[in-house]
Design a protein around this motif. Structure first.
Motif, PDB file in Angstrom:
ATOM      1  N   SER A 114       0.840  -1.196   0.000  1.00  8.00           N
ATOM      2  CA  SER A 114       0.000   0.000   0.000  1.00  8.00           C
ATOM      3  C   SER A 114       0.874   1.245   0.000  1.00  8.00           C
ATOM      4  CB  SER A 114      -0.918   0.019   1.224  1.00  8.00           C
ATOM      5  OG  SER A 114      -0.191   0.382   2.397  1.00  8.00           O
ATOM      6  N   PRO A 115       0.337   2.386  -0.435  1.00  7.07           N
ATOM      7  CA  PRO A 115       1.107   3.632  -0.373  1.00  7.07           C
ATOM      8  C   PRO A 115       1.617   3.946   1.031  1.00  7.07           C
ATOM      9  CG  PRO A 115      -0.780   3.932  -1.809  1.00  7.07           C
ATOM     10  CD  PRO A 115      -0.939   2.587  -1.172  1.00  7.07           C
ATOM     11  N   SER A 116       0.779   3.766   2.047  1.00  6.53           N
ATOM     12  CA  SER A 116       1.211   4.043   3.417  1.00  6.53           C
ATOM     13  C   SER A 116       2.340   3.105   3.832  1.00  6.53           C
ATOM     14  CB  SER A 116       0.041   3.897   4.391  1.00  6.53           C
ATOM     15  OG  SER A 116      -0.925   4.892   4.167  1.00  6.53           O
ATOM     16  N   ALA A 117       2.250   1.839   3.428  1.00 13.17           N
ATOM     17  CA  ALA A 117       3.309   0.886   3.752  1.00 13.17           C
ATOM     18  C   ALA A 117       4.634   1.319   3.130  1.00 13.17           C
ATOM     19  CB  ALA A 117       2.926  -0.503   3.268  1.00 13.17           C
ATOM     20  N   LEU A 118       4.591   1.788   1.890  1.00 16.46           N
ATOM     21  CA  LEU A 118       5.817   2.230   1.233  1.00 16.46           C
ATOM     22  C   LEU A 118       6.396   3.462   1.910  1.00 16.46           C
ATOM     23  CD1 LEU A 118       7.903   1.998  -1.031  1.00 16.46           C
ATOM     24  CD2 LEU A 118       6.386   3.412  -2.455  1.00 16.46           C
ATOM     25  N   MET A 119       5.545   4.395   2.315  1.00 12.80           N
ATOM     26  CA  MET A 119       6.038   5.598   2.966  1.00 12.80           C
ATOM     27  C   MET A 119       6.746   5.264   4.277  1.00 12.80           C
ATOM     28  SD  MET A 119       5.266   8.189   0.934  1.00 12.80           S
ATOM     29  CE  MET A 119       5.797   7.008  -0.354  1.00 12.80           C
ATOM     30  N   ILE A 120       6.188   4.328   5.037  1.00 10.41           N
ATOM     31  CA  ILE A 120       6.835   3.900   6.283  1.00 10.41           C
ATOM     32  C   ILE A 120       8.135   3.173   5.977  1.00 10.41           C
ATOM     33  CG2 ILE A 120       6.628   2.378   8.288  1.00 10.41           C
ATOM     34  CD1 ILE A 120       3.632   3.069   8.319  1.00 10.41           C
ATOM     35  N   SER A 121       8.106   2.324   4.963  1.00 10.86           N
ATOM     36  CA  SER A 121       9.301   1.590   4.568  1.00 10.86           C
ATOM     37  C   SER A 121      10.439   2.533   4.196  1.00 10.86           C
ATOM     38  CB  SER A 121       8.970   0.678   3.378  1.00 10.86           C
ATOM     39  OG  SER A 121      10.141   0.170   2.779  1.00 10.86           O
ATOM     40  N   MET A 122      10.126   3.592   3.482  1.00 13.27           N
ATOM     41  CA  MET A 122      11.175   4.515   3.059  1.00 13.27           C
ATOM     42  C   MET A 122      11.784   5.246   4.245  1.00 13.27           C
ATOM     43  SD  MET A 122       9.594   5.951  -0.544  1.00 13.27           S
ATOM     44  CE  MET A 122      10.950   7.124  -0.816  1.00 13.27           C
ATOM     45  N   ARG A 123      10.979   5.530   5.266  1.00 12.82           N
ATOM     46  CA  ARG A 123      11.524   6.144   6.478  1.00 12.82           C
ATOM     47  C   ARG A 123      12.542   5.217   7.135  1.00 12.82           C
ATOM     48  NH1 ARG A 123       8.775  10.116   9.557  1.00 12.82           N
ATOM     49  NH2 ARG A 123       9.293   8.878  11.410  1.00 12.82           N
ATOM     50  N   VAL A 124      12.300   3.919   7.027  1.00 16.69           N
ATOM     51  CA  VAL A 124      13.177   2.933   7.645  1.00 16.69           C
ATOM     52  C   VAL A 124      14.447   2.724   6.834  1.00 16.69           C
ATOM     53  CG1 VAL A 124      13.358   0.466   8.195  1.00 16.69           C
ATOM     54  CG2 VAL A 124      11.314   1.747   8.848  1.00 16.69           C
ATOM     55  N   ASN A 125      14.339   2.755   5.527  1.00 18.97           N
ATOM     56  CA  ASN A 125      15.425   2.346   4.646  1.00 18.97           C
ATOM     57  C   ASN A 125      16.198   3.510   4.024  1.00 18.97           C
ATOM     58  OD1 ASN A 125      15.245  -0.676   4.624  1.00 18.97           O
ATOM     59  ND2 ASN A 125      13.131  -0.164   4.087  1.00 18.97           N
ATOM     60  N   LEU A 126      16.077   4.672   4.619  1.00 20.68           N
ATOM     61  CA  LEU A 126      16.925   5.801   4.246  1.00 20.68           C
ATOM     62  C   LEU A 126      18.361   5.483   4.658  1.00 20.68           C
ATOM     63  CD1 LEU A 126      17.009   8.832   3.267  1.00 20.68           C
ATOM     64  CD2 LEU A 126      16.713   9.442   5.673  1.00 20.68           C
ATOM     65  N   ILE A 127      19.311   5.720   3.764  1.00 21.02           N
ATOM     66  CA  ILE A 127      20.721   5.454   4.054  1.00 21.02           C
ATOM     67  C   ILE A 127      21.269   6.625   4.866  1.00 21.02           C
ATOM     68  CG2 ILE A 127      22.995   4.974   3.080  1.00 21.02           C
ATOM     69  CD1 ILE A 127      21.514   4.090   0.495  1.00 21.02           C
ATOM     70  N   PRO A 128      21.572   6.427   6.142  1.00 19.26           N
ATOM     71  CA  PRO A 128      21.937   7.561   7.009  1.00 19.26           C
ATOM     72  C   PRO A 128      23.113   8.373   6.492  1.00 19.26           C
ATOM     73  CG  PRO A 128      21.511   5.599   8.323  1.00 19.26           C
ATOM     74  CD  PRO A 128      21.534   5.158   6.887  1.00 19.26           C
ATOM     75  N   ASP A 129      24.183   7.714   6.071  1.00 18.69           N
ATOM     76  CA  ASP A 129      25.367   8.440   5.628  1.00 18.69           C
ATOM     77  C   ASP A 129      25.075   9.283   4.394  1.00 18.69           C
ATOM     78  OD1 ASP A 129      26.776   7.332   7.691  1.00 18.69           O
ATOM     79  OD2 ASP A 129      27.748   5.778   6.469  1.00 18.69           O
ATOM     80  N   ALA A 130      24.282   8.742   3.481  1.00 18.87           N
ATOM     81  CA  ALA A 130      23.950   9.476   2.256  1.00 18.87           C
ATOM     82  C   ALA A 130      23.022  10.643   2.551  1.00 18.87           C
ATOM     83  CB  ALA A 130      23.313   8.539   1.243  1.00 18.87           C
ATOM     84  N   ALA A 131      22.177  10.486   3.578  1.00 23.34           N
ATOM     85  CA  ALA A 131      21.180  11.519   3.875  1.00 23.34           C
ATOM     86  C   ALA A 131      21.763  12.696   4.631  1.00 23.34           C
ATOM     87  CB  ALA A 131      20.042  10.908   4.688  1.00 23.34           C
ATOM     88  N   GLN A 132      22.856  12.479   5.355  1.00 29.70           N
ATOM     89  CA  GLN A 132      23.435  13.563   6.132  1.00 29.70           C
ATOM     90  C   GLN A 132      23.879  14.706   5.223  1.00 29.70           C
ATOM     91  OE1 GLN A 132      23.563  14.107   9.367  1.00 29.70           O
ATOM     92  NE2 GLN A 132      22.497  12.175   9.762  1.00 29.70           N
ATOM     93  N   GLY A 133      23.457  15.907   5.574  1.00 33.85           N
ATOM     94  CA  GLY A 133      23.837  17.081   4.803  1.00 33.85           C
ATOM     95  C   GLY A 133      23.077  17.245   3.505  1.00 33.85           C
ATOM     96  N   THR A 134      22.066  16.404   3.278  1.00 36.10           N
ATOM     97  CA  THR A 134      21.287  16.467   2.045  1.00 36.10           C
ATOM     98  C   THR A 134      19.897  17.022   2.333  1.00 36.10           C
ATOM     99  OG1 THR A 134      22.446  14.553   1.115  1.00 36.10           O
ATOM    100  CG2 THR A 134      20.314  15.120   0.142  1.00 36.10           C
ATOM    101  N   ASP A 135      19.485  17.993   1.565  1.00 41.96           N
ATOM    102  CA  ASP A 135      18.119  18.503   1.622  1.00 41.96           C
ATOM    103  C   ASP A 135      17.408  18.102   0.331  1.00 41.96           C
ATOM    104  OD1 ASP A 135      18.649  19.647   4.045  1.00 41.96           O
ATOM    105  OD2 ASP A 135      18.953  21.662   3.272  1.00 41.96           O
ATOM    106  N   ALA A 136      16.212  17.581   0.447  1.00 39.40           N
ATOM    107  CA  ALA A 136      15.476  17.132  -0.730  1.00 39.40           C
ATOM    108  C   ALA A 136      13.988  17.248  -0.468  1.00 39.40           C
ATOM    109  CB  ALA A 136      15.847  15.696  -1.087  1.00 39.40           C
ATOM    110  N   HIS A 137      13.235  17.359  -1.557  1.00 41.35           N
ATOM    111  CA  HIS A 137      11.780  17.496  -1.493  1.00 41.35           C
ATOM    112  C   HIS A 137      11.202  16.661  -2.622  1.00 41.35           C
ATOM    113  CE1 HIS A 137       8.065  20.379  -1.710  1.00 41.35           C
ATOM    114  NE2 HIS A 137       7.758  19.197  -1.210  1.00 41.35           N
ATOM    115  N   ALA A 138      10.384  15.658  -2.264  1.00 42.33           N
ATOM    116  CA  ALA A 138       9.860  14.716  -3.247  1.00 42.33           C
ATOM    117  C   ALA A 138       8.345  14.632  -3.155  1.00 42.33           C
ATOM    118  CB  ALA A 138      10.461  13.330  -3.018  1.00 42.33           C
TER     119      ALA A 138
END
Length: 218
Positions: A114-138
């Motif tokens: 489901s869309p909600s399941a994917l949104m929760i999954s993406m919160r879990v599977n964000l790569i911490p090192d890659a996300a640090q210092g990155t600003d993005a809007h999707a």
């Protein structure tokens, strides 16, 4: 149990706090009902659309149980179900279950997502090192549901919207967008093959999906 006339079926005659939690939300489908309400209130049929296989009678029962224990509110005039503060507090529980499942064999991402399941999954599977210092809007448009994600200082926030207003918007089902986010194929190839459609800055879209990974060795 509490003393405010709320009740739940006693599954475990056990004083453990985990057992108490399972007495309240341990029925089949209960946490998945919570998942479908995590980002936005919904009517009955919209909840059911995110839970293939659940019958109307079972969903009615789960919603009543979750309401009785203070997890769900029901606006009977508008026919809308929403999570209480107690219900929203289950987001870390759902995220922890997602993380745990990465260690468990047998997950089949071809099954309905489901869309909600994917949104929760993406919160879990964000790569911490890659996300640090990155600003993005999707933006994400699933037809019946839409969301925006903002990544700021390594923190990912998700909110429901009527129409995404972002530098790029990915459109598809929970499964096809999930394959795009986690798969090896580039965004443009997924578009070319007809799995998804997209609007806006495709370079930014590719950079964004590259921030996520289903890491089964974590």
């Amino acid at each position: 149990m509490t003393n405010d006339n709320r009740s739940a079926r006693l599954r475990y005659d056990d004083g453990c706090l985990a057992a108490h939690s399972l007495n309240l939300i341990g029925d089949r489908w209960a946490l998945l009902v919570v998942r479908e309400l995590m980002f936005t209130p919904k009517r009955f049929q919209m909840i059911r659309a995110g839970l293939p296989g659940i019958t109307a009678s079972v969903l009615t029962g789960r919603l009543a149980q979750l309401r009785d224990v203070g997890v769900v509110d029901h606006d009977t005039r508008l026919g809308i179900y929403s999570l209480t503060e107690m219900g929203r507090g289950l987001l870390p529980v759902l995220e922890a279950l997602c993380r745990w499942s990465l260690m468990a064999p047998g997950h089949d991402p071809r099954r309905f997502i489901s869309p909600s399941a994917l949104m929760i999954s993406m919160r879990v599977n964000l790569i911490p090192d890659a996300a640090q210092g990155t600003d993005a809007h999707a933006g994400f448009d699933f037809g019946t549901e839409a969301f925006e994600m903002r990544l700021t200082g390594g923190t990912l926030e998700t909110r429901p919207v009527n129409t995404p207003d972002a530098p790029f918007v990915l459109k598809g089902t929970g499964n096809t967008v999930g394959f795009t986010v986690y798969g090896a194929a580039p965004v443009e190839l997924m578009m070319k093959e007809g799995f998804i459609s997209a609007e806006g800055d495709l370079t930014a879209a590719q950079s964004f999906v590259d921030l996520f990974r289903l890491d089964r060795t974590a």
